[in-house]
Scaffold this motif. Structure first.
Motif, mmCIF file in Angstrom:
data_model
loop_
_atom_site.group_PDB
_atom_site.id
_atom_site.type_symbol
_atom_site.label_atom_id
_atom_site.label_comp_id
_atom_site.label_asym_id
_atom_site.label_seq_id
_atom_site.Cartn_x
_atom_site.Cartn_y
_atom_site.Cartn_z
ATOM 1 N N HIS A 8 33.252 18.200 78.614
ATOM 2 C CA HIS A 8 32.496 19.380 78.558
ATOM 3 C C HIS A 8 33.089 20.459 77.820
ATOM 4 O O HIS A 8 34.158 20.757 77.864
ATOM 5 N N LEU A 9 32.349 20.714 76.765
ATOM 6 C CA LEU A 9 32.884 21.831 75.583
ATOM 7 C C LEU A 9 32.090 23.072 75.806
ATOM 8 O O LEU A 9 31.081 23.168 75.985
ATOM 9 N N ALA A 10 32.830 24.014 75.567
ATOM 10 C CA ALA A 10 32.153 25.325 75.631
ATOM 11 C C ALA A 10 32.160 25.701 73.829
ATOM 12 O O ALA A 10 33.374 25.502 72.921
ATOM 13 N N GLY A 102 37.462 22.230 76.602
ATOM 14 C CA GLY A 102 37.879 22.827 75.342
ATOM 15 C C GLY A 102 36.837 23.526 74.676
ATOM 16 O O GLY A 102 35.767 23.729 75.136
ATOM 17 N N VAL A 103 37.365 24.277 73.542
ATOM 18 C CA VAL A 103 36.201 25.062 72.916
ATOM 19 C C VAL A 103 36.423 24.714 71.353
ATOM 20 O O VAL A 103 37.408 24.512 70.809
ATOM 21 N N VAL A 104 35.237 25.200 70.771
ATOM 22 C CA VAL A 104 35.179 24.824 69.423
ATOM 23 C C VAL A 104 34.512 26.339 68.764
ATOM 24 O O VAL A 104 33.443 26.635 69.294
ATOM 25 N N GLN A 294 47.336 26.969 76.847
ATOM 26 C CA GLN A 294 47.039 26.306 77.770
ATOM 27 C C GLN A 294 45.354 25.865 77.795
ATOM 28 O O GLN A 294 44.657 26.562 78.696
ATOM 29 N N GLY A 295 45.065 25.164 76.813
ATOM 30 C CA GLY A 295 43.586 24.947 76.670
ATOM 31 C C GLY A 295 43.416 24.211 75.303
ATOM 32 O O GLY A 295 44.362 24.692 74.371
#
Lengths: 345, 345
Positions: A8-10, A102-104, A294-295
């Motif tokens: 699942h991505l933010a 994770g985030v993009v 940390q991510g």
């Protein structure tokens, strides 16, 4: 409960020159390749909803509304003060809270780096995060770091970069003993500024496949899998290389359009040249990422199109699937590594 | 007395991977283009004489014999101690004594730089010499400095580089108001390390055509005529760019040889591709040179062939014909320039 690992991505829906359009389209492209991907878009609901409809994104897709976003050219310090609760901010917090893996973002690089550091925080033993990117060379790909997160670099940060790059190359790129090179103005061990020579000695003492100093032209020769340098040089080298590539291809195009002979040859060679162009397509190398936090946080180029943005999403997926966060922590916690880092600190 | 300006070069006959052969052949090529050129070769008479005969070099050509030369891979400090009276040493002394107008060597770079500095000495007001080279870009050529003479750079040396580069571009490349750019990781004036921002302010105050900060990919865009950076980054950027160029051309060659279609297109395109190759031929850009010394000194690549070496000779000729030494001194002595340099010292 689903036994498969969650993916699942933010997504910062509002970052980038052509947001939110290319962002939503890029996620749609990535989801075609990886249907198990689910995402939360952070941004303006009114702008995002019609796009989700257009690209038929519904299953595993949600939107968290915020009217605030950080413009591409705003000073990071100003963004921090004035743009609390921005789409970028909330996307990073989702990772921090464990709501996303994770985030993009294709948004403001400086603000993204600072917010990532503040919200995700660095690993114990890592003094600063680093910006990393994949670059093509004669034998495949390598990664290059740092690309501008740390402009003035000590032996300690160079060694940290090398360790993080090594870990990434092993776990995400599946290289069994990735070769690490330290960029310098000569390959002899007496060359270069003091911090570099100190880093060289420390890297020699670590249980990694350290190839020693390499020079600028060794990057494209494919001499190593991980190219380590300070953020100032790394940024210049990456951008200068992109510039040279663009220049050569531009000249090639002109050559093939200047005469009947050229146009005929160009017509014949078109499919071949297109394959070649793809090999060098900067969009396939879009998606720098931070290491040391940390991510999982990936940065798309602000000017990326949907195709390029989907590659940035892929990078985040690869990092999550490889369980890089846990693997890297294990690597960094090895006693022999801790001993070398301790001496440098 | 001959009214025409003397054009006499001291040539290090023994420096370079294929010395003395390519050195003599390269001088012969240069003399074909510029018959008024006269030279003194420094080196092993026994090895040089048959080559002079072979390339029909007699008029305006003499040899000063020395059995000593500096190997390409010797440490500069060792060369200084153990190789007194080397071909490189004597060639530089000939310039110092006014017996020659400039020197060209393809020998050991580190030794050449140190010996040049010791023998020719820097100009008043210039703390360190700089290594400079010409690089191709979309609109022509520009010069890039420093390429490795000074690895850790202060605002003062960056400003000196800019001033020397400006003077060179004006007098030797005949640009009336050459544009000067300072390499950085962003073009906003708040970006980059402190020394760079200090240099930026000083350059803004000088009566030169300063374009401010430029990024790595601006070099090939042809945004400026003079690209200023520290020796560490400059060296990496130059070599990385050369590597990318080689990589693209290599891939192009493979593309055109992989199928009948490619071979046919390649056959048709051959003359066009050869023209393109010439445009990017590193041999035409051979010949880095030092600026900031009281004498013209040009450095050919150690692996240069005769054709490339002749281009290094051309660079020396251009500098002498432009009377660069005197012109640059006049530029540096301008009161407004002295004021800015004085504040930085």
């Amino acid at each position: 409960m689903n036994k498969k690992k969650r993916l699942h991505l933010a997504i910062d829906g509002m970052g980038g020159d052509s947001a939110p359009h290319v962002i939503v389209e890029g996620v749609a492209l990535a989801k075609e390749r990886v249907p198990s991907l689910s995402v939360t878009f952070f941004g303006d609901q009114e702008k995002l909803s019609p796009l989700l409809k257009k690209y038929k994104l519904s299953q595993g897709v949600e939107v968290v509304h915020t009217p605030v976003h950080i413009p591409q050219d705003m000073l990071p310090t100003q963004a921090l003060k004035e743009r609390q609760g921005s789409s970028m901010h909330l996307a990073l917090q989702a990772v921090r809270k464990g709501e996303a893996d994770g985030v993009v973002s294709a948004g403001n690089t400086g603000a993204y780096l600072i917010l990532s550091k503040l919200i995700l925080r660095t690993w114990d033993g890592i003094s600063r995060p680093t910006i990393v990117s994949t670059v093509p060379h004669e034998k495949g790909d390598c990664i290059l770091l740092d690309l501008g997160a740390n402009l003035q670099t000590s032996a300690q940060t160079l060694v940290e970069f090398a360790l993080m790059g090594e870990s990434f190359a092993r776990h995400v790129l599946f290289k069994s003993a990735p070769k690490i090179g330290l960029l310098n103005v000569g390959s002899e061990d007496v060359k270069g500024p003091p911090a570099l020579r100190k880093a060289y000695k420390a890297l020699k003492a670590l249980p990694i496949n350290f190839s020693g100093f390499i020079e600028g032209d060794d990057i494209t020769k494919g001499v190593v899998d991980v190219v380590v340098t300070d953020g100032f040089s790394g940024n210049l080298v990456l951008k200068a290389g992109e510039g040279v590539m663009r220049f050569v291809f531009q000249s090639l195009k002109e050559t093939f359009s200047r005469s009947w002979r050229g146009r005929l040859a160009g017509f014949l060679a078109r499919p071949l040249l297109q394959t070649l162009r793809l090999r060098f397509d900067p969009r396939c190398y879009n998606g720098a990422f931070w290491l040391g936090l940390q991510g999982v946080a990936v940065k798309s180029h602000g000017g990326a199109d949907a195709y390029a943005f989907s590659y940035a999403v892929d990078t985040a997926i690869d990092m999550i699937r490889a369980d890089l966060q846990n693997k890297m922590r294990e690597d960094l916690e090895k006693p022999e590594t801790q001993a070398v880092l301790g001496e440098l600190a």
